[in-house]
Design a protein around this motif. Structure first.
Motif, mmCIF file in Angstrom:
data_model
loop_
_atom_site.group_PDB
_atom_site.id
_atom_site.type_symbol
_atom_site.label_atom_id
_atom_site.label_comp_id
_atom_site.label_asym_id
_atom_site.label_seq_id
_atom_site.Cartn_x
_atom_site.Cartn_y
_atom_site.Cartn_z
ATOM 1 N N ASP A 97 0.829 -1.198 0.000
ATOM 2 C CA ASP A 97 0.000 0.000 0.000
ATOM 3 C C ASP A 97 0.866 1.251 0.000
ATOM 4 O O ASP A 97 0.626 2.201 0.751
ATOM 5 N N ALA A 98 1.873 1.219 -0.835
ATOM 6 C CA ALA A 98 2.796 2.347 -0.943
ATOM 7 C C ALA A 98 3.256 2.462 -2.395
ATOM 8 O O ALA A 98 3.538 1.454 -3.038
ATOM 9 N N ILE A 99 3.306 3.687 -2.891
ATOM 10 C CA ILE A 99 3.678 3.946 -4.283
ATOM 11 C C ILE A 99 4.828 4.949 -4.294
ATOM 12 O O ILE A 99 4.745 6.002 -3.659
ATOM 13 N N ALA A 100 5.880 4.604 -5.023
ATOM 14 C CA ALA A 100 7.017 5.522 -5.136
ATOM 15 C C ALA A 100 6.744 6.574 -6.212
ATOM 16 O O ALA A 100 6.142 6.277 -7.239
ATOM 17 N N VAL A 101 7.193 7.775 -5.949
ATOM 18 C CA VAL A 101 7.200 8.830 -6.964
ATOM 19 C C VAL A 101 8.661 9.233 -7.164
ATOM 20 O O VAL A 101 9.351 9.567 -6.190
ATOM 21 N N VAL A 102 9.127 9.131 -8.390
ATOM 22 C CA VAL A 102 10.508 9.491 -8.691
ATOM 23 C C VAL A 102 10.492 10.560 -9.771
ATOM 24 O O VAL A 102 9.913 10.354 -10.846
ATOM 25 N N VAL A 103 11.081 11.689 -9.490
ATOM 26 C CA VAL A 103 11.153 12.779 -10.455
ATOM 27 C C VAL A 103 12.571 12.807 -11.008
ATOM 28 O O VAL A 103 13.533 12.852 -10.244
ATOM 29 N N ALA A 104 12.671 12.737 -12.325
ATOM 30 C CA ALA A 104 13.989 12.649 -12.965
ATOM 31 C C ALA A 104 14.648 14.019 -13.040
ATOM 32 O O ALA A 104 15.108 14.464 -14.099
ATOM 33 N N GLU A 105 14.681 14.694 -11.921
ATOM 34 C CA GLU A 105 15.304 16.013 -11.829
ATOM 35 C C GLU A 105 16.007 16.073 -10.479
ATOM 36 O O GLU A 105 15.542 15.467 -9.516
#
Lengths: 345, 345
Positions: free
Chosen positions: B68-76
């Motif tokens: 119940d966890a989602i990663a958010v990765v910003v390519a900056e």
């Protein structure tokens, strides 16, 4: 502070008993190994679901030692997190320090306190080695959640309680406030008002205490509580001008609130600093230098505080030194402040 | 796209063999169970360290089904993440959607691409159920890292390659750009320039293609590449004015760059829109309405795109429907844009 109630965790043995299989079989299924017959896999999975079994990731971290990941939890809704530049600066310092030690920064965002139980579950899930928590408000549940999760924690800002196992990093809020008020008095100002931060946060209380250290007999009408937003600063300034029309100085507990106060003063035609001298707090990059006029303010090194928080946490995670060396004892850190004089006072 | 080289993961069997113990004993140690003699525990731990064994958390998630966890990765780098309001808006939409489904938003910040291997390890560690990746640049390693980690992924913005297993959410960049340029031509402008975004990002390429759809024979000197920052927009505007002094309109690929371009036009005494009409892209809250003059721009619903990304990912994570119902087939989503007319054109 109230402590959220976690039921004791179901064990792998309980799962095996429920499924009517051996512990070894349950372990193989939980570990995703091949070679267990499908009906047994199904029974173990059902037992896992029914009992709410969570694999003991914390114990397993004992073996691999580290996830090399640190959670950052800000006790503010995501909306405030992204609009107040304070948080970006603190996270910047944390990011630099964690990256230098090849640790992953895991930022856990929430929409509000309703989401804290979920944050507690994530912390308890063994996904991180430690937690950095900041912007606490009174009665905030986050520190207790982290403690229950067994996650070493460093708090940003003095917590609202005192014991000898809580580590924190803060600046000298009270001393900085005293400097600001003394400076205004030194300019010859007679009616010095104070726009405080939200008084359920220790930083606000400490800055107010610093104000009162210097002006113990200040008229209570000279003190108004704000909320660390520009709008809150504007509202507080408006209220002060109504209550004490002849005020000639304001010490504002944050630069962001001071930007709102300056706007009100401009609108009503009071000149800064001629009619009203204004001193902020934070020396926030992108705020203090850009207001009109630029803000005289109490500098604290927000990025450095983030770095110190991360460094303190990483030190507490180090294994005890081998051989003769004494183990490093971690202790809370209070950083100095200094007054930066610009045009507003 | 090149694929980063992960060595095959050492298995529990390999650990057991190295330690000279049975698989069951190795498993008990790795799971932190009691009842294994200390010398054996030590041998297993040493084997774990030497082999770099990571417990198969992904397989174990098969049993508990979800973190119940989602990663958010910003390519900056983190610095750009916090200064460009686009990212806060997209994360806001993601946060709303994940919270509505009681999923934890796990934001993985980096200082730059040097940190990607660490992000890949975290994704592979079984700490999240899926990943949302955005602001990709050409040759970006993140999608390959997520694929190797076995983590279902939705990408924000059309990726630079095409296959039928990559899910993404984007707006109609090319159509929006066409609308902007046609609008400027409809105002009677003859020399329409374009400040493009960084051309290693598909959003920039698609907006440039839209410009060229309408003006296939545009003088190449009318097109300058920017970098999605105000300073980049200002530099590009300065370059355009030197190259084509009689330009009478600019379509700028982002509002943030347009704010920099407007500053340059004001400095050199060109009136907007009388001398030079300006159209932006994004309709970014806190930018487009606050420029002087307020920006005519191509609206995309950035927060909604965040929500759609999260919703699409959550749908792909749903177990196949039981019984007669067809499983939900996920598909990429392209949202419409629309021109918002304000004072700048």
């Amino acid at each position: 502070m109230s402590e959220p109630g976690f039921a004791p965790r179901p064990t792998l043995e309980a799962v095996a008993a429920r499924a009517g299989v051996s512990r070894a079989t349950a372990s193989r299924v939980v570990n995703g190994s091949e070679g267990v017959r499908a009906p047994l896999v199904e029974r173990v999975r059902r037992a896992v679901d029914e009992l709410g079994y969570v694999p003991n990731q914390a114990a397993r971290t004992l073996v691999t030692r580290r996830n090399d990941a640190i959670a950052v939890v800000v006790a503010e809704p995501e909306t405030r997190f992204f609009t107040d530049p304070f948080f970006a600066q603190q996270v910047r310092g944390i990011s630099r320090e964690l990256t230098a030690h090849d640790n992953q920064l895991v930022l856990l965002l929430t929409e509000g306190t309703a989401d804290y139980q979920r944050v507690g579950r994530y912390l308890a899930g063994g996904h991180v080695d430690g937690a950095l928590i900041f912007s606490l408000h009174a009665e905030d549940e986050l520190p207790a959640l982290a403690r229950r999760a067994g996650v070493p924690t460093v708090i940003g800002g003095r917590p609202g309680w005192s014991d000898d196992r809580t580590l924190y990093v803060d600046c000298d809020n009270r001393g900085g406030a005293r400097d600001a008020v003394r400076y205004l008095l030194g300019l010859g100002r007679r009616q010095v008002a104070h726009i405080a931060g939200p008084l359920d946060q220790t930083a606000s209380v400490d800055r107010l205490d610093g104000f009162r250290d210097v002006l113990p007999d200040a008229d209570p009408r000279l003190i108004v509580e704000g909320d660390f937003t520009p709008e809150g600063g504007a509202r507080a300034m408006t209220a002060l001008l109504e209550r004490v029309p002849d005020l000639d100085a304001v010490f504002v507990a944050s630069d962001v609130m001071a930007s709102g106060a300056l706007r009100v003063l401009r609108t009503v035609g009071r000149r800064v600093p001629e009619d009203v001298a204004v001193v902020g707090f934070d020396d926030m990059v992108s705020v203090a230098e850009w207001t009109d006029p630029p803000l005289t303010t109490v500098h604290q090194d927000i990025e450095e505080m983030g770095r110190l928080m991360a460094g303190l946490l990483l030190r507490t995670l180090e294994p005890p030194a081998q051989g003769g060396a004494e183990p490093v004892r971690a202790a809370s850190i209070v950083t100095p402040t200094r007054l930066v004089v610009r045009a507003s006072a």
